[in-house]
Enzyme design. Structure first.
Site, short mmCIF file in Angstrom:
data_model
loop_
_atom_site.label_atom_id
_atom_site.label_comp_id
_atom_site.label_asym_id
_atom_site.label_seq_id
_atom_site.Cartn_x
_atom_site.Cartn_y
_atom_site.Cartn_z
N HIS A 1 36.24 77.58 71.90
CA HIS A 1 36.58 76.25 71.40
C HIS A 1 37.51 75.54 72.39
CE1 HIS A 1 38.15 73.12 68.73
NE2 HIS A 1 37.15 73.39 67.90
N GLU B 1 29.50 74.48 58.23
CA GLU B 1 30.53 75.51 58.35
C GLU B 1 31.18 75.76 56.99
OE1 GLU B 1 34.37 76.88 61.02
OE2 GLU B 1 33.56 74.86 61.30
N HIS C 1 37.78 82.03 57.83
CA HIS C 1 37.56 81.51 56.48
C HIS C 1 36.99 82.59 55.55
CE1 HIS C 1 38.56 77.49 57.78
NE2 HIS C 1 37.66 77.57 58.74
N ARG D 1 44.82 83.31 63.25
CA ARG D 1 44.27 82.38 64.23
C ARG D 1 44.80 82.63 65.65
NH1 ARG D 1 42.21 77.11 60.82
NH2 ARG D 1 40.12 77.79 61.32
N GLU E 1 37.56 80.97 68.32
CA GLU E 1 38.40 79.85 67.91
C GLU E 1 39.82 80.35 67.71
OE1 GLU E 1 37.18 76.12 65.04
OE2 GLU E 1 37.12 78.13 64.22
#
Length: 291
Positions: free
Chosen positions: A7, A147, A183, A212, A241
């Site tokens: 990303h 997504e 997620h 993250r 990401e």
């Protein structure tokens, strides 16, 4: 072997010519095959330059975005829905002009914390909008990825099964599920079932750690996830990401609640992620071939 992506926010917070140059050269230097560009302000992009740089670095491109509350296709207000549709059409057009074939993200509503469940009419508006933009995208050879994100970023699609149900209703050949381990870790019961449930309809994957940050520094069972991908013979893109307060995008960083600094060195983070992903995918493929 799957194409591995990264990303753009690992490298830069915007897509000015200078930042785009950095994003694409660093993506290549870190050993990735694809750059995912977040279209949260496509006005500043130089499309011709971006296309040239993609060719120069021999990189593939994927694009993504989330809608805003004032351009929400799951709203009951028709003007708000119309703004969302034109935002999505713009994203699809930019993707196609860059030579990309994939546009994903929260294409079915606003990216943010809702204060109420989606209404019946709102859900219908989202589905009608997706039918329209799927048709628009098909003419440009672009696949749309819905997504699946957590409850704080959508009140519509929080699990793979919800995404599959919506795709059934949209009923377009170029709409796929986009799963993201960050997620899934919040909403799914494990990392195997949702992948097996999607099967051939899984079209794009985001790899993100529970915090993250660096892959392997959190709680996500990546081994289970990579085995699941091997079991469905997933051939698509796998994109890393990660977000830190080191690299900030005005709209996106705040919407994603990036309050902490999880890394400073983008290149170290990215190279580590690429190795981690390739290793996990290869191990799962070998395990499968020994069965």
């Amino acid at each position: 072997m799957n194409k591995l992506g990264v990303h753009a926010l690992v490298w830069a917070g915007d897509l000015t010519p200078e930042s785009t140059r950095k994003v694409l050269s660093q993506t290549k230097a870190a050993g990735f095959d694809l750059a995912e560009l977040s279209l949260h302000g496509p006005k500043v992009m130089d499309l011709a330059l971006t296309r040239d740089l993609l060719q120069e670095h021999e990189l593939d491109i994927g694009c993504s975005r989330g809608l805003t509350f004032d351009a929400d296709v799951s709203s009951e207000d028709s003007a708000t829905v119309a703004r969302g549709v034109s935002m999505l059409e713009e994203g699809i057009s930019v993707t196609a002009e860059l030579g990309g074939g994939y546009f994903g993200g929260i294409l079915y509503g606003a990216m943010g914390k809702y204060n109420a469940p989606v209404t019946k009419q709102g859900r219908r508006n989202a589905i009608d909008s997706l039918k329209r933009i799927a048709d628009f995208a098909l003419k440009k050879n672009v696949t749309l990825g819905l997504e699946v994100v957590n409850r704080y970023e959508s009140n519509l699609l929080n699990t793979a099964s919800q995404a599959l149900a919506m795709i059934d209703e949209v009923d377009a050949p170029n709409v796929v599920v986009h799963l993201d381990t960050y997620h899934m870790n919040i909403e799914e019961s494990d990392f195997m079932q949702p992948v097996l449930q999607c099967g051939k309809r899984l079209g794009y994957v985001h790899i993100g750690e529970s915090n993250r940050g660096y892959l392997g520094s959190g709680t996500i069972d990546f081994s289970q996830f990579f085995h699941a991908l091997a079991m469905i013979d997933y051939k698509g893109v796998v994109t890393f990401e990660s977000f830190s307060s080191t690299v900030v995008n005005e709209q996106l960083s705040n919407a994603l609640a990036i309050w902490r600094n999880l890394w400073d060195d983008s290149m170290d983070l990215a190279k580590h992620a690429r190795e981690f992903m390739a290793g996990g995918i290869n191990a799962a493929a070998r395990a499968k071939s020994h069965h």
